[in-house]
Design an enzyme around this catalytic site. Structure first.
Site, short mmCIF file in Angstrom:
data_model
loop_
_atom_site.label_atom_id
_atom_site.label_comp_id
_atom_site.label_asym_id
_atom_site.label_seq_id
_atom_site.Cartn_x
_atom_site.Cartn_y
_atom_site.Cartn_z
N LYS A 84 8.65 35.76 -4.83
CA LYS A 84 8.25 36.17 -3.48
C LYS A 84 8.43 34.99 -2.51
O LYS A 84 8.74 33.88 -2.92
CB LYS A 84 6.79 36.63 -3.48
CG LYS A 84 6.35 37.39 -4.72
CD LYS A 84 7.05 38.72 -4.92
CE LYS A 84 6.51 39.41 -6.18
NZ LYS A 84 7.13 40.67 -6.50
C1 PLP Z 1 6.02 41.26 -7.65
C2 PLP Z 1 5.45 42.60 -7.40
C3 PLP Z 1 4.25 43.01 -7.99
C4 PLP Z 1 3.53 42.18 -9.04
O1 PLP Z 1 3.16 40.91 -8.63
P1 PLP Z 1 2.85 39.79 -9.74
O2 PLP Z 1 2.31 38.65 -8.95
O3 PLP Z 1 4.14 39.47 -10.40
O4 PLP Z 1 1.85 40.36 -10.68
C5 PLP Z 1 3.73 44.24 -7.66
N1 PLP Z 1 4.36 45.04 -6.79
C6 PLP Z 1 5.53 44.71 -6.21
C7 PLP Z 1 6.17 45.64 -5.25
C8 PLP Z 1 6.12 43.48 -6.51
O5 PLP Z 1 7.29 43.15 -5.95
#
Ligand code: PLP
Length: 398
Positions: free
Chosen positions: A203
């Site tokens: 992210k």
């Molecule tokens: C990355 C992501 C998650 C999960 O986040 P984590 O921090 O990896 O647990 C959930 N929903 C979406 C849309 C994502 O892109």
């Protein structure tokens, strides 16, 4: 200085350097540097490494940035979604509408609370749920909708909020990808019942692992603070800070979903870079869009009329009849030393969801199977972008 090589992140994203080949172009690299390293070191030296004052500061700063009254930091985006569903009152046997077109955690969290994910289709341009696709998936047992701002493209919140209000259905926003995205002039997160964020290195803002729930509801925030800490009525940090002995009570079955102060220290630095990250990504995206505008058979992700994406995922979609298949195009990019990714996954096509109810999901399947995600990262050069573009333009010619 940028810390890239040999980190666990580089391994996971698949771009370890190999001197025998031209330098690999990664699909994504976290923008980490000395400032983050020093902030983490300061947390270590302070002796307070578990959830403490830096987590509290990060929560305040992040919530302010997205326009929410409260932030509750947790261990991941997935655990943020889980706590969000708990405070929204989702219970065993309830139905939860989710897009299939999402990282699989979006559907998994419904099952964590014993509910049934019900898949809904998406708008083929934005990759997001719409009032129409949600409506088609509602049942008498629907308790909540999880609305994903996929890849950082804001979903059209106002009509979806209105629909959920009318149907007395809770709305949890999966804003895992959406830090820095804008809906009608306000940050995504503003006005949400609850929004869940991820700080995974894929992210735009990373703490290694980590997440947050933002909300305007003080009671929900207090309950999530307890739930992330085993259901305790007093946080470990408050107990330590108290001059008098404090006896804790465990009010309900909780979890250990805490973020560490080392992570929060990194997060505070990353938050200060968010605006610069987003504007750099938007410039890179704009150049891809200009260069690909005249290429037949390719459509690029773009801002919706009502908002601005942060371009966390820059995807291109191949039209039917494009001379090269998506997977062959990924192979051609790999040959040219370009690390790209298949488009966003479709959870209903995975074995884990073979038995989950799904109406026909044509837009989801078309987008998932015919799109790919191109490299966009801090410090990406024009020459690197040209290398990516050359492969796409050659493919369009056959
Ligand atoms: C990355 C992501 C998650 C999960 O986040 P984590 O921090 O990896 O647990 C959930 N929903 C979406 C849309 C994502 O892109």
């Amino acid at each position: 200085m940028s810390i890239v090589a040999n980190s666990a992140v580089a391994t996971e994203i698949g771009d370890l350097p190999d001197s025998s080949k031209p330098a690999q172009i990664p699909v994504m690299v976290p923008w980490l540097g000395d400032e983050e390293a020093q902030a983490a070191a300061a947390a270590v030296r302070s002796g307070w490494v578990a959830q403490g004052p830096r987590v509290a500061e990060f929560e305040r700063a992040f919530a302010a940035q997205v326009g929410a009254a409260h932030g509750v930091a947790v261990s991941s985006g997935t655990t943020a979604l889980h706590l969000g569903l708990v405070v929204l009152g989702v219970e065993p046997g309830d139905d939860v509408v989710v897009p299939s077109l999402s990282f699989i955690a979006t559907a998994n969290v419904a099952r964590y609370v014993g509910a049934n994910p019900v898949f809904a289709d998406v708008d083929p341009r934005t990759g997001n749920l719409t009032p129409e696709t949600i409506q088609a998936a509602l049942t008498p047992r629907t308790r909540a909708v999880i609305l994903v701002h996929q890849g950082g493209v804001p979903a059209d919140l106002e009509p979806i909020r209105a629909l959920c209000r009318d149907r007395d259905v809770a709305l949890l926003e999966d804003a895992a990808c959406a830090a820095g995205a804008v809906y009608r002039g306000k940050p995504v997160g503003a006005g949400a019942q609850a929004a869940a964020w991820s700080f995974h290195p894929r992210k735009l803002l990373t703490t290694g692992e980590g997440g947050m729930v933002t909300t305007d509801d003080a009671e929900w925030a207090a309950r999530m603070r307890r739930l992330r800490e085993h259901g305790m009525n007093v946080s470990a940090a408050d107990r330590h800070a108290s001059a008098k002995p404090v006896l804790e009570a465990y009010l309900e079955t909780g979890f250990n979903y805490r973020m560490t102060d080392i992570q929060a220290a990194v997060g505070l630095v990353q938050l200060g870079k968010l605006a610069a990250t987003v504007s750099e990504r938007r410039e890179l995206a704009a150049r891809y869009q200009r260069e690909l505008a005249g290429v037949p058979g390719l459509t690029t992700v773009a801002d919706p009329s009502y908002g601005r994406t942060n371009y966390q995922s820059f995807w291109v979609r191949l039209a039917d009849g494009f001379p090269v298949s998506r997977d062959d195009l990924l192979a051609r990019l790999a040959e040219a030393g370009v690390s790209a990714r298949r488009g966003i996954m479709a959870a209903h096509l995975e074995p884990a969801y073979a038995d989950a109810p799904a109406p026909p999901l044509p837009a989801t399947e078309a987008l998932s199977l015919n799109s790919l995600i191109l490299p966009v990262f801090h410090g990406m050069t024009v020459a690197q972008q040209d290398r990516v573009l050359a492969v796409l333009k050659a493919a369009a010619r056959g």
